[in-house]
Design a protein around this motif. Structure first.
Motif, short mmCIF file in Angstrom:
data_model
loop_
_atom_site.label_atom_id
_atom_site.label_comp_id
_atom_site.label_asym_id
_atom_site.label_seq_id
_atom_site.Cartn_x
_atom_site.Cartn_y
_atom_site.Cartn_z
N MET A 1 9.48 7.48 -17.96
CA MET A 1 8.09 7.33 -18.39
C MET A 1 8.00 6.54 -19.69
SD MET A 1 5.52 10.41 -19.33
CE MET A 1 5.88 10.53 -21.06
N ILE A 2 8.87 6.88 -20.63
CA ILE A 2 8.85 6.19 -21.92
C ILE A 2 9.22 4.72 -21.78
CG2 ILE A 2 9.99 6.05 -24.16
CD1 ILE A 2 10.09 9.08 -24.17
N LEU A 3 10.21 4.44 -20.94
CA LEU A 3 10.59 3.04 -20.75
C LEU A 3 9.47 2.25 -20.09
CD1 LEU A 3 14.35 3.26 -19.77
CD2 LEU A 3 13.37 2.25 -21.82
N TYR A 4 8.78 2.87 -19.14
CA TYR A 4 7.64 2.21 -18.53
C TYR A 4 6.55 1.96 -19.56
CZ TYR A 4 8.96 1.93 -13.67
OH TYR A 4 9.56 1.56 -12.50
N ALA A 5 6.35 2.96 -20.42
CA ALA A 5 5.35 2.80 -21.47
C ALA A 5 5.75 1.64 -22.38
CB ALA A 5 5.22 4.08 -22.28
N ALA A 6 7.04 1.54 -22.67
CA ALA A 6 7.52 0.47 -23.55
C ALA A 6 7.23 -0.90 -22.95
CB ALA A 6 9.03 0.63 -23.80
N VAL A 7 7.53 -1.05 -21.66
CA VAL A 7 7.26 -2.33 -21.02
C VAL A 7 5.76 -2.58 -20.97
CG1 VAL A 7 7.47 -3.72 -18.94
CG2 VAL A 7 9.33 -2.22 -19.62
N GLY A 8 5.02 -1.55 -20.61
CA GLY A 8 3.57 -1.68 -20.57
C GLY A 8 3.02 -2.09 -21.93
N GLN A 9 3.61 -1.55 -22.97
CA GLN A 9 3.18 -1.87 -24.32
C GLN A 9 3.53 -3.33 -24.65
OE1 GLN A 9 0.96 -0.83 -26.29
NE2 GLN A 9 1.83 0.81 -27.51
N TRP A 48 3.83 -5.71 -22.51
CA TRP A 48 2.89 -6.52 -21.73
C TRP A 48 1.53 -6.54 -22.42
CZ3 TRP A 48 -1.87 -6.07 -19.51
CH2 TRP A 48 -2.24 -7.07 -18.59
N ASN A 49 1.18 -5.38 -22.97
CA ASN A 49 -0.10 -5.21 -23.64
C ASN A 49 -0.29 -6.26 -24.75
OD1 ASN A 49 -2.51 -4.01 -24.41
ND2 ASN A 49 -1.53 -2.44 -25.65
N LEU A 50 0.78 -6.59 -25.43
CA LEU A 50 0.69 -7.57 -26.51
C LEU A 50 0.19 -8.90 -25.95
CD1 LEU A 50 1.24 -8.54 -29.41
CD2 LEU A 50 3.58 -8.99 -28.72
N LEU A 51 0.76 -9.28 -24.82
CA LEU A 51 0.41 -10.57 -24.23
C LEU A 51 -0.85 -10.49 -23.37
CD1 LEU A 51 1.22 -13.51 -23.79
CD2 LEU A 51 2.62 -12.79 -21.87
N GLY A 52 -0.91 -9.46 -22.55
CA GLY A 52 -2.01 -9.36 -21.60
C GLY A 52 -3.25 -8.69 -22.16
N VAL A 89 -4.36 0.66 -16.45
CA VAL A 89 -4.96 1.97 -16.26
C VAL A 89 -5.04 2.70 -17.60
CG1 VAL A 89 -4.63 4.24 -15.22
CG2 VAL A 89 -4.29 2.19 -13.85
N GLY A 90 -4.01 2.52 -18.41
CA GLY A 90 -4.01 3.18 -19.70
C GLY A 90 -5.03 2.58 -20.66
N GLY A 91 -5.26 1.30 -20.53
CA GLY A 91 -6.21 0.67 -21.43
C GLY A 91 -5.57 -0.46 -22.20
N ARG A 92 -5.78 -1.71 -21.71
CA ARG A 92 -5.14 -2.83 -22.41
C ARG A 92 -5.90 -3.15 -23.69
NH1 ARG A 92 -8.40 -7.24 -19.22
NH2 ARG A 92 -9.13 -5.81 -17.64
N GLY A 93 -5.18 -3.70 -24.61
CA GLY A 93 -5.81 -4.06 -25.87
C GLY A 93 -5.99 -2.89 -26.80
N THR A 94 -5.36 -1.76 -26.47
CA THR A 94 -5.41 -0.62 -27.38
C THR A 94 -3.99 -0.21 -27.73
OG1 THR A 94 -5.30 1.07 -25.65
CG2 THR A 94 -7.48 0.25 -26.23
N LEU A 95 -3.86 0.53 -28.83
CA LEU A 95 -2.53 0.90 -29.30
C LEU A 95 -1.88 1.97 -28.43
CD1 LEU A 95 -2.62 1.13 -33.19
CD2 LEU A 95 -1.26 -0.39 -31.77
N PHE A 96 -2.66 2.89 -27.91
CA PHE A 96 -2.03 3.99 -27.19
C PHE A 96 -2.29 3.95 -25.69
CE2 PHE A 96 -5.94 6.27 -26.46
CZ PHE A 96 -6.75 5.91 -27.51
#
Lengths: 241, 335, 292
Positions: free
Chosen positions: B40-48, B50-54, B258-265
């Motif tokens: 879960m944490i690794l997925y969050a890391a990648v998602g995060q 991606w979040n920077l770019l996307g 789903v978590g919310g792009r463009g946000t920190l958490f």
């Protein structure tokens, strides 16, 4: 000393010649009005000067640099800012954030940029709206936001594209006042306008474009009487002059 | 009620989540649960990443897994073929991915690939890489790479229990989150937001859009690759489908959306929710039919896009605004 | 020398035949893009859906795939229409990124729905005429593939005529040029969009049915199709019907010849490389400006 020197500027789109051999100079401290019937090429000229279009022929010199073909952001960094005819705000961001982005042109510090942005917002009268999202602004406010953002980049030359269209007479007077304030700050202004009364009162000099060519140039008083200008506007059915 | 602005609240929530995750091992969870959390944490890391770019820069990189795969294969290959420590593998993988990201960004900018074309381009490149991996003997083709593990050798990122991997992954997530946090408060963050909102206006305002897009892509790529490298070493097995396949690719995308792009958490919440779904379906349905959780993911993505485009983080924010009866008084969220 | 040429031509023939079916997929996709201006990432899953319909019709009731193609076309026309009305339509005014994500979600959902319902196992059907071939000057073409090709071409032609001659078809084309244009023909834009998506989905499903006799049926069968379909559509110019057909044939042959010259595993690499080449050097496709 000419701040901006446009020489023999030509731009074609396929078979259509949008700008043909246009030569204009703008001197420091002036307010130059750019007028002409619809489709004359005024916005195209702005686009070519500010780096959004690459001219096919001719050159643009700004502050003794040849800026022909440079990227828009580089030209902005050199001291020329522009507004868009159809306003282009950063829609999802707040008014303050919008202007702060412009202010970053001269500084790397968020604090400095923000404080400069606040000051500019004060000047254009949008301070109360500074935390509102850009999308919540009225069209008139959006135009002021556009001007504010351009001002925040600390330009020496400001290109305004129809900042007075669609405004009430009261709003128009406010914008005219703002333009004078801008000039008083030492910023040279070139403005495209259809609101003739405003241009004639504001401008030191007026340049007239028609079908992509410069057909006249001079003080507002002389322009109004120039037969070529009258012909161009009468031919278009535009009666305000 | 403390008078906070949304950015402060966002910071607090993010910190809370990270600290909360850090404290989990104190409860001595079962190895299986730890495993689930690490994934879960690794997925969050990648998602995060991606979040920077996307999310922040608004670039729809839907082939983002290519960077993950580069990191995974780099670390895996260098370790098994040359005995290079995975710690170094992370750096090398990161550098390679950064270079790939730079190439992708510059090529798409040079040829003016916008929006859907850019998205398709990234997808195509990622699948090309997968096909290459599938056909390259050196990296085991379809068999992949088996990375030996289980011994105790911290210098080679080898640990006998899962707990160290948990903290490495969490550290990575925290680092990526911090990078985003640091950037978004600065000039670069403002410029990325400008690019996201209106590229022409950004250029007119002095933003060097080429530079910032390329820089952001490279950075995001490098961070994604780091996660890929850690993933490879932890799971001890990688193959083209696992680290370059379309399935995981979209899963990363979903975590951020789903978590919310463009946000920190956002990505952290997204990973928690999505992984919980997949684990629950696995447990509740016994041997859940393969793909059930992905089906739910698909439905979740549709629902989010249709009804809650801001994602879970958006929901949290709405709730927070209501609690304090705050309107849009404070600095609006950069989303 | 003779046999080499023959083998080469064999691959070309296979490519053409496969290209015909690709064409059906691509035509549906280009129609959807032309009218709705959205990238339908779930298009491959619609193909896969058609495959399963024909598979089950054959296994349960011994219905020949070429007959059940009608069933899958009708079924997926309806599914497409429903998708458009209730899932895609709300998202049409939203930024493109949301639209892309939405269709990705639909595709993800459908792929895994199939996996849950039918298990990930690969299935095949064996029609009685599966191994029959016909010879064109020494080049052997398998009958099922040939029939599929012919049917695909006929359907494409039919769709083309529909778009050109019927009132509804013209409304669809008008909507592709200009969303308000459809209204001029007296048919609401919403209906036109629904029909366009329905047709696109129906065509995809038929293509799936036509592939069933000689293709592996599995839930993930749709995934490579989406990318190949997009390569074709971009190559043939987005929104251009004829371009989609030409592009499909070109890609079909390219992939087939590629697998002959290099290796079967690399066939997708061929279309991806073409894709990247087109994106970079001729993004407007072979047929330049859009024309439905």
């Amino acid at each position: 000393m000419s701040l901006l020197a446009v020489e023999h500027l030509t731009k074609r789109f396929g078979g259509l010649v949008a700008l043909s051999n246009v030569t204009i100079t703008v001197n420091q401290g002036e307010i130059v009005g750019l007028i002409g019937p619809n489709g004359a090429g005024k916005t195209t000229l702005f686009a070519a000067i500010s780096g959004f279009l690459r001219p096919d022929m001719g050159s643009v010199r700004f502050k003794e640099h040849d800026i022909t073909g440079l990227h828009p952001h580089r030209i902005c960094q050199l001291g020329m800012a522009r507004t868009f005819q159809l306003v282009q705000p950063f829609v999802g961001l707040s008014v303050l954030e919008n202007v702060t982005i412009g202010a970053f042109n001269r500084t790397g510090s968020t604090l400095a940029a923000r404080s400069r942005a606040s000051e500019i917002l004060e000047m254009v009268g949008l301070s109360q709206r500074q935390h509102d999202t850009a999308s919540a602004l009225t069209p008139a406010e959006r135009k002021r936001l556009e001007v504010a953002r351009a001002l925040a980049t600390a330009p020496d030359l400001l290109l305004l594209d129809e900042v007075m269209s669609g405004l009430t007479p009261a709003e128009t007077a406010q914008v005219m006042d703002l333009v004078r304030q801008i000039r008083d700050r030492g910023i040279t202004v070139m403005t495209i306008e259809h609101v003739m009364q405003a241009v004639m009162k504001l401008a030191d000099r007026v340049v007239v474009l028609h079908h992509g060519e410069k057909i006249a140039e001079g003080t507002p008083a002389t322009i109004v009487q120039d037969p070529a200008v009258i012909e161009a506007y009468l031919g278009q059915g535009d009666s305000r002059a | 009620m403390r008078v906070t602005s949304w950015p402060e609240a966002e910071r607090a929530i993010t910190l809370l989540l990270l600290v909360g995750l850090a404290l989990v091992p104190l409860a001595r969870p079962a190895p299986y649960l730890l495993h689930v959390l690490i994934a879960m944490i690794l997925y969050a890391a990648v998602g995060q990443a991606w979040n920077l770019l996307g999310g922040y820069a608004g670039q729809l990189s839907i082939g983002h897994i290519m960077y993950f795969g580069v990191g995974a294969y780099a670390a895996g290959y260098l370790w098994t073929a040359f005995g290079v420590s995975p710690w170094v593998g992370i750096l090398i993988g990161g550098a390679l991915a950064a270079f790939l990201g730079l190439a992708v960004s510059l090529i798409s900018l040079r040829y003016g690939l916008r929006l859907d074309y850019y998205a398709l381009f990234t997808l195509a490149v990622s699948q090309i890489l997968r096909t290459i991996a599938l056909n390259t003997e050196a990296v085991g083709e379809a068999m992949g790479i088996y990375i030996p593990g289980g011994s105790h050798n911290p210098l080679m990122m080898q640990f006998e229990t899962k707990t160290p991997y948990y903290f490495i992954s969490l550290g990575l997530l925290a680092a990526i989150t911090f990078v985003i946090y640091a950037i978004h408060r600065t000039k670069m963050g403002a410029y990325l937001a400008a690019i996201r909102e209106n590229e022409a206006a950004a250029e007119a305002s002095g933003v060097n859009t080429v530079f910032y897009r390329a820089a952001c892509t490279s950075l995001s790529a490098a961070l994604t690759a780091a996660a890929g490298a850690v993933f490879a070493v932890y799971t001890t097995f990688i193959d083209p489908d696992l680290v370059l396949g379309i399935g995981p690719n979209f899963e990363f995308l979903l975590v951020a959306i789903v978590g919310g792009r463009g946000t920190l958490f956002g990505p952290i919440l997204g990973a928690v929710l999505l992984r919980s779904i997949s684990e629950t379906s696995r447990v509740a349905l016994g041997a859940a039919p393969a793909g059930f959780h992905l089906m739910v993911y698909g439905a979740a993505l549709i629902a989010v896009v249709l009804f809650v485009p801001q994602g879970l983080a958006g929901v949290v924010r709405a709730v927070w605004a209501n609690i304090g009866r705050r309107g849009v008084r404070d600095n609006p969220q950069v989303t | 020398m003779q046999t080499d040429l023959l083998t080469f031509l064999q691959y070309v023939a296979n490519g053409i035949v496969l290209g015909g079916v690709y064409g059906l997929v691509a035509v549906g996709l280009t129609l959807i893009y032309g009218v709705l201006k959205i990238i339908n990432f779930s298009h491959g899953e619609l193909v896969m859906g058609g495959m399963y319909v024909s598979y089950w019709c054959f296994v349960l009731w011994r219905i020949d795939p070429y007959v059940s193609a009608v069933i899958s076309m009708t079924l997926f026309f309806c599914i497409g229409a429903v998708l458009q009305r209730y899932v895609v339509e709300p998202i049409m005014p939203a930024p493109q990124i949301n639209q892309i994500l939405l269709t990705i979600g639909v595709g993800l959902f459908l792929t895994n729905l199939a996996m849950v319902l039918f298990s990930p196992d690969t299935r095949t059907i064996h029609v009685s005429y599966a191994t029959t071939t016909i010879s064109f000057w020494g080049v052997l073409v398998s009958i099922p593939r040939l029939v599929s090709f012919v049917v695909a071409m006929v359907l494409s032609l039919g769709l083309y005529l529909f778009l050109r001659t019927t009132r509804l078809g013209k409304a669809v084309r008008a909507a592709a040029q200009d969303r308000e244009g459809a209204q001029l023909v007296g048919i609401g834009a919403r209906q036109v969009f629904i029909i366009a998506f329905g047709i696109g989905a129906g065509m995809a499903a038929v293509a799936g049915s036509l592939l069933t006799p000689f293709y592996n049926v599995q839930p993930t069968a749709g995934v490579p199709f989406v990318l190949t379909a997009y390569v074709i559509v971009v190559l043939g110019t987005m929104g251009n019907f004829l371009g989609a057909l030409v592009g499909a044939l070109l890609i079909g042959v390219a992939e087939s010849v590629g697998s002959y010259l290099f290796s079967p595993a690399l066939r997708q690499l061929v279309s991806f490389s073409i894709f990247i080449g087109v994106l970079l050097f001729k993004p407007e496709g072979l047929f330049g400006g859009k024309a439905s």
